[in-house]
Design a protein around this motif. Sequence first.
Motif, PDB file in Angstrom:
ATOM      1  N   TYR A   1       0.162   5.778   7.178  1.00 33.89           N
ATOM      2  CA  TYR A   1       0.165   5.029   8.435  1.00 33.89           C
ATOM      3  C   TYR A   1      -1.241   4.534   8.811  1.00 33.89           C
ATOM      4  CZ  TYR A   1       4.739   7.230   9.164  1.00 33.89           C
ATOM      5  OH  TYR A   1       6.037   7.667   9.028  1.00 33.89           O
ATOM      6  N   MET A   2      -2.247   5.054   8.129  1.00 37.13           N
ATOM      7  CA  MET A   2      -3.630   4.839   8.536  1.00 37.13           C
ATOM      8  C   MET A   2      -4.293   3.692   7.766  1.00 37.13           C
ATOM      9  SD  MET A   2      -4.709   7.060  10.847  1.00 37.13           S
ATOM     10  CE  MET A   2      -3.176   7.179  11.748  1.00 37.13           C
ATOM     11  N   PRO A   3      -5.253   3.034   8.390  1.00 35.86           N
ATOM     12  CA  PRO A   3      -6.094   2.113   7.624  1.00 35.86           C
ATOM     13  C   PRO A   3      -7.076   2.911   6.780  1.00 35.86           C
ATOM     14  CG  PRO A   3      -6.948   2.319   9.841  1.00 35.86           C
ATOM     15  CD  PRO A   3      -5.671   3.131   9.806  1.00 35.86           C
ATOM     16  N   ARG A   4      -7.742   2.248   5.885  1.00 35.82           N
ATOM     17  CA  ARG A   4      -8.767   2.919   5.074  1.00 35.82           C
ATOM     18  C   ARG A   4      -9.913   3.396   5.950  1.00 35.82           C
ATOM     19  NH1 ARG A   4     -11.477   0.308  -0.402  1.00 35.82           N
ATOM     20  NH2 ARG A   4     -13.607   1.011  -0.016  1.00 35.82           N
ATOM     21  N   SER A   5     -10.248   2.626   6.975  1.00 33.51           N
ATOM     22  CA  SER A   5     -11.304   2.986   7.923  1.00 33.51           C
ATOM     23  C   SER A   5     -11.119   2.143   9.170  1.00 33.51           C
ATOM     24  CB  SER A   5     -12.691   2.722   7.319  1.00 33.51           C
ATOM     25  OG  SER A   5     -12.973   1.319   7.304  1.00 33.51           O
ATOM     26  N   VAL A   6     -12.004   2.326  10.145  1.00 28.43           N
ATOM     27  CA  VAL A   6     -11.920   1.537  11.375  1.00 28.43           C
ATOM     28  C   VAL A   6     -12.213   0.066  11.121  1.00 28.43           C
ATOM     29  CG1 VAL A   6     -12.495   3.477  12.868  1.00 28.43           C
ATOM     30  CG2 VAL A   6     -14.346   2.039  11.976  1.00 28.43           C
ATOM     31  N   ASP A   7     -12.780  -0.253   9.950  1.00 29.07           N
ATOM     32  CA  ASP A   7     -13.094  -1.642   9.629  1.00 29.07           C
ATOM     33  C   ASP A   7     -11.901  -2.393   9.051  1.00 29.07           C
ATOM     34  OD1 ASP A   7     -15.767  -1.429  10.459  1.00 29.07           O
ATOM     35  OD2 ASP A   7     -16.304  -0.482   8.566  1.00 29.07           O
ATOM     36  N   GLU A   8     -10.767  -1.710   8.926  1.00 26.63           N
ATOM     37  CA  GLU A   8      -9.543  -2.348   8.466  1.00 26.63           C
ATOM     38  C   GLU A   8      -8.427  -2.059   9.466  1.00 26.63           C
ATOM     39  OE1 GLU A   8      -8.599  -1.294   4.463  1.00 26.63           O
ATOM     40  OE2 GLU A   8     -10.585  -1.818   3.692  1.00 26.63           O
ATOM     41  N   LEU A   9      -7.263  -2.652   9.240  1.00 22.63           N
ATOM     42  CA  LEU A   9      -6.112  -2.466  10.120  1.00 22.63           C
ATOM     43  C   LEU A   9      -5.039  -1.654   9.398  1.00 22.63           C
ATOM     44  CD1 LEU A   9      -5.848  -6.067  11.619  1.00 22.63           C
ATOM     45  CD2 LEU A   9      -6.815  -4.034  12.701  1.00 22.63           C
ATOM     46  N   PRO A  10      -4.256  -0.891  10.139  1.00 22.93           N
ATOM     47  CA  PRO A  10      -3.172  -0.121   9.500  1.00 22.93           C
ATOM     48  C   PRO A  10      -2.240  -1.052   8.739  1.00 22.93           C
ATOM     49  CG  PRO A  10      -3.480   0.582  11.778  1.00 22.93           C
ATOM     50  CD  PRO A  10      -4.307  -0.653  11.588  1.00 22.93           C
ATOM     51  N   PRO A  11      -1.907  -0.709   7.512  1.00 25.41           N
ATOM     52  CA  PRO A  11      -1.124  -1.636   6.672  1.00 25.41           C
ATOM     53  C   PRO A  11       0.358  -1.641   7.027  1.00 25.41           C
ATOM     54  CG  PRO A  11      -1.550   0.393   5.481  1.00 25.41           C
ATOM     55  CD  PRO A  11      -2.297   0.505   6.780  1.00 25.41           C
ATOM     56  N   ARG A  12       0.954  -2.810   6.910  1.00 28.16           N
ATOM     57  CA  ARG A  12       2.399  -2.935   7.065  1.00 28.16           C
ATOM     58  C   ARG A  12       3.072  -2.535   5.766  1.00 28.16           C
ATOM     59  NH1 ARG A  12       5.694  -8.543   8.586  1.00 28.16           N
ATOM     60  NH2 ARG A  12       7.589  -7.533   9.419  1.00 28.16           N
ATOM     61  N   ARG A  13       4.155  -1.793   5.867  1.00 30.87           N
ATOM     62  CA  ARG A  13       4.941  -1.420   4.702  1.00 30.87           C
ATOM     63  C   ARG A  13       6.089  -2.418   4.538  1.00 30.87           C
ATOM     64  NH1 ARG A  13       4.690   3.686   2.198  1.00 30.87           N
ATOM     65  NH2 ARG A  13       2.494   4.246   2.057  1.00 30.87           N
ATOM     66  N   PRO A  14       6.666  -2.501   3.337  1.00 30.64           N
ATOM     67  CA  PRO A  14       7.826  -3.380   3.152  1.00 30.64           C
ATOM     68  C   PRO A  14       8.925  -3.031   4.149  1.00 30.64           C
ATOM     69  CG  PRO A  14       7.014  -2.614   1.035  1.00 30.64           C
ATOM     70  CD  PRO A  14       6.248  -1.861   2.075  1.00 30.64           C
ATOM     71  N   VAL A  15       9.558  -4.051   4.697  1.00 26.53           N
ATOM     72  CA  VAL A  15      10.596  -3.857   5.714  1.00 26.53           C
ATOM     73  C   VAL A  15      11.841  -3.283   5.048  1.00 26.53           C
ATOM     74  CG1 VAL A  15      12.052  -4.992   7.411  1.00 26.53           C
ATOM     75  CG2 VAL A  15       9.661  -5.711   7.121  1.00 26.53           C
ATOM     76  N   SER A  16      12.310  -2.159   5.597  1.00 26.76           N
ATOM     77  CA  SER A  16      13.464  -1.482   5.002  1.00 26.76           C
ATOM     78  C   SER A  16      14.598  -1.289   5.998  1.00 26.76           C
ATOM     79  CB  SER A  16      13.035  -0.109   4.462  1.00 26.76           C
ATOM     80  OG  SER A  16      12.498   0.694   5.510  1.00 26.76           O
TER      81      SER A  16
END
Length: 515
Positions: A249-264
């Motif tokens: 659920y997390m981004p790699r760091s504060v310099d990125e945004l939390p990633p979206r997962r494929p819609v299921s």
Amino acid sequence: MSWEADIEELRRREALARRMGGADKVKRQYDAGRLTVRERIDRLLDPGSFHEVGALAGRATYDPAGEIADFMPANFVFGRGLVDGRPIVVAGDDFTVRGGASDASIRGKQGAAEQMANEYRLPIVRLIEGTGGGGSVKSIEIEGYTYLPANPAWEWVVANMATVPVVSLALGPVAGLGAARAVSSHYSVMVKGLSQLFVAGPPVVAGAGETVDKEGLGGSAIHTRNGAIDDEVATEDEAIQAARRFLSYMPRSVDELPPRRPVSDDAGRRDASLIDAIPRNRRKIYRMRPILDAVFDRDSFFEIGRRWGRSIITGLARLDGWPVAVMAGEPSHYGGAWTAAASHKITRFVDMAETFHLPVVHLVDCPGFLIGTASEQAATIRHGARALSAIYQATVPWCSVVVRKAFGVAGAAHTNAARCRFRYAWPSGDWGSLPVEGGLEAAYKADLAAADDPVALRSEIEDRLNKVRSPFRSAEHFSVEEIIDPRDTRPLLCEFANLAAPLRRPGPSRFGMRP
């Protein structure tokens, strides 16, 4: 002339390091029901992805010819690897080498792991067992002097709380500095019956006049209920899987945004069970977690801190694939009232959402702060005011769904009222400064005292008030923006998640998160 002989020496030393504390100490680890640090790393990371750093660090002995005779590796193993294809730093204590005591540590390795995570913006997972490099009195004789206490590289531990996701797994006895490392994280786990956490272990505590075993002093039943540790699991493999899931659920760091997962899951799904999820009898309890399962992407809700601050549920979930932070009132505990512990839990959770750019969805059922002498003695109002401050300091997108109660100062904390109120209410909504049932006697005290039949008058007053407490009356005055069919909650929350996604901004938050 070739360097092949040196490479062979390198491989020999690497093999010595992989022996860890030796066969006897490894067997002792297995006999205690615990994995070795290298097995833990292998199970955490994607197969074949571990790149170790500092494998040759340790203490060697040499024969008269200057050849290495034996080697004891440092009791800390770290490096880089992949979790679901994303890079992280993993740092693990090796309990087979002097039980994690400081006389087998090389403090620079711990600092290097934390610094690497910070400067290269990589999540860090700590596999903690032992003192984590803290001191033991035996080191006084070995070193020949005592030192004024200092926590090595703690500046990086502090910095990482505001920079990269930090996960700590307590996988055996954890004391002193190791315990401090365990709690200085965004997500922490203990293994029931296998791990214990304490400032100092039973022998030291016995010296202070208290006799207690490890489990009674610092077992998971203690620390997952006082909030020191977030979660308790049954096995090391479950702890490792929890760490992997949290990171998803997390981004790699504060310099990125939390990633979206494929819609299921269908964003337009309307769950029929929601229409009667809330009883019409306001005094009747219902279950909040099935509501969470109904409105978020299927099987996506990941609860954090279930065993403490139990009147509030916190966790991570997805909406149309987008990760969000979730708070929800839990009416089966104090009716959902905010306790001192729940308030502290909210503060820490909202700060984490702010740090890592996670929009917040708040399903509201809060009758206010818990009242009574125990609540006052716990300084609930101070802890509650801190939670309210965290909510008002948060800048991430925020959506509230009032499913039932919202009363008093704590009820008002369901959102920052100064921001755009992206808010929905169910027809079961019930709000105000005080619940009618509890505030009637105080408001009409004189009338009831003067009445010939106080019971009849109380019933008459309650009937009058019930006619005007309808949420539709509030909607007439735009005191609530929208009243919705509960079955429309998921489609509307998915719309919120898609509207919120472009608003998220990478970068550090205005304040650094603390444990």
